[in-house]
Design a protein around this motif. Structure first.
Motif, short mmCIF file in Angstrom:
data_model
loop_
_atom_site.label_atom_id
_atom_site.label_comp_id
_atom_site.label_asym_id
_atom_site.label_seq_id
_atom_site.Cartn_x
_atom_site.Cartn_y
_atom_site.Cartn_z
N ARG A 34 1.00 -1.35 0.07
CA ARG A 34 -0.06 -0.02 -0.17
C ARG A 34 0.69 1.13 0.10
O ARG A 34 2.02 1.39 0.71
N VAL A 35 0.41 2.21 -0.73
CA VAL A 35 1.33 3.30 -0.99
C VAL A 35 1.32 4.13 0.30
O VAL A 35 2.24 4.84 0.78
N ASP A 36 0.20 4.33 1.22
CA ASP A 36 0.13 5.06 2.33
C ASP A 36 0.76 4.46 3.38
O ASP A 36 1.81 5.19 4.17
N ASN A 45 5.14 11.65 2.76
CA ASN A 45 3.54 11.62 2.48
C ASN A 45 3.63 11.24 1.06
O ASN A 45 4.48 10.89 0.30
N GLU A 46 2.40 10.64 0.74
CA GLU A 46 2.30 10.10 -0.56
C GLU A 46 2.19 11.11 -1.87
O GLU A 46 2.72 10.51 -2.76
N ARG A 47 2.10 12.03 -1.51
CA ARG A 47 2.43 13.10 -2.56
C ARG A 47 3.84 13.18 -3.17
O ARG A 47 4.11 13.05 -4.17
N MET A 48 4.78 12.90 -1.91
CA MET A 48 6.34 13.00 -2.56
C MET A 48 6.53 11.50 -3.00
O MET A 48 7.45 11.72 -4.09
N LEU A 49 5.93 10.61 -2.72
CA LEU A 49 6.29 9.15 -3.21
C LEU A 49 5.86 9.32 -4.73
O LEU A 49 6.51 8.82 -5.72
N TYR A 50 4.66 10.05 -5.13
CA TYR A 50 4.21 9.94 -6.41
C TYR A 50 5.24 11.21 -7.17
O TYR A 50 5.55 11.01 -8.54
N TYR A 52 8.33 11.50 -6.92
CA TYR A 52 9.65 10.90 -7.27
C TYR A 52 9.41 9.66 -8.30
O TYR A 52 10.22 9.56 -9.08
N PHE A 53 8.41 8.89 -7.89
CA PHE A 53 8.19 7.62 -8.84
C PHE A 53 7.05 7.33 -9.54
O PHE A 53 6.87 6.45 -10.04
N THR A 54 6.15 8.55 -9.83
CA THR A 54 4.92 8.76 -10.44
C THR A 54 3.66 7.77 -9.82
O THR A 54 2.46 8.37 -10.06
N SER A 55 4.10 6.50 -9.70
CA SER A 55 2.85 5.65 -9.43
C SER A 55 3.49 4.44 -8.59
O SER A 55 4.68 4.34 -8.34
N LYS A 56 2.53 3.63 -8.11
CA LYS A 56 3.04 2.40 -7.14
C LYS A 56 3.92 1.56 -8.08
O LYS A 56 4.94 1.15 -7.79
N GLU A 57 3.31 1.44 -9.36
CA GLU A 57 3.92 0.36 -10.29
C GLU A 57 5.54 0.99 -10.75
O GLU A 57 6.62 0.41 -10.69
N GLY A 58 5.70 2.42 -10.66
CA GLY A 58 6.96 2.89 -11.18
C GLY A 58 7.99 2.85 -9.90
O GLY A 58 9.16 2.42 -10.05
#
Length: 214
Positions: A34-36, A45-50, A52-58
């Protein structure tokens, strides 16, 4: 982790996300992670994850890339120049097999990606670059052995690498089923050393020059 801190240490933030994601993907696979939970474990936070990596798959692809790069960097940095070719092959093999035994999370990630038929690894534009130093190291070693008359000529370094890794991978990936089926625990040092010696002897026996026909 505050956004100001993130801005001060972007590489640290990215590294923490990768570490947290590696743990999640190892335990739960791509579908279960889970991303969270990854963001919380990374202290961001989730915003920083997206970001740097765009998506969970990324992020999943980035974790796979990092794991393969770690193996390649470790083995590619081996200094084999002072070793005889046979001893160099032994050193490469033992180093790779030791890494597999000490890093079961690598096996979990690889096994999970095989369930996906490698579709996410194929998205990587950098993955094949990571294996090049390793194959080059093997190629040089095989050529040295052939030039010295110790190895046969024409051995494909990639095929040899895949064979070498497969020997160690099978034992570690099937550790528990092997024990249940055979009664032998290959996690025990005695059995590790015994089968590793057998595998090295098999590899070196294959590399011996083919006797010239009379």
């Amino acid at each position: 982790m505050s956004e100001q801190r993130v801005r001060r240490d972007p590489e640290g933030t990215r590294r923490h996300i990768l570490e947290a994601a590696t743990e999640q993907f190892t335990r739960l696979g791509l579908a279960g992670a889970r991303v969270d939970a990854i963001a919380t474990a990374a202290g961001t936070n989730e915003r920083m994850l997206y970001y740097y990596f765009t998506s969970k798959e990324g992020l999943y692809v980035a974790v796979l890339e990092a794991m393969y790069a770690q193996v390649a960097e470790r083995e590619g940095s081996l200094d084999l120049s002072g070793l005889q070719p046979g001893d160099a092959i032994r050193e490469i093999a033992q180093s790779i097999w030791a890494y597999l035994r000490k890093n079961p999370q690598w096996l979990s990630l690889v096994n999970n990606e095989n369930l996906h038929e490698g579709r996410y690894l194929r998205r990587s534009s950098r993955l094949r670059e990571t294996i090049s130093p390793l194959i080059d190291l093997l190629r040089v070693t095989l050529e040295r052995g052939a030039a010295a008359g110790q190895f046969r000529r024409g051995v494909d370094p990639l095929d040899f690498y895949v064979t070498l890794v497969g020997m160690g991978y099978y034992i570690v990936a099937n550790l528990y089923t092997l024990e249940a089926f055979t009664g032998r625990n290959y996690a025990e040092q005695l059995h590790q050393e015994s089968i590793s010696t057998m595998h090295v002897d098999m590899l070196l026996a294959y590399l011996r020059p083919v006797a010239a026909a009379v």
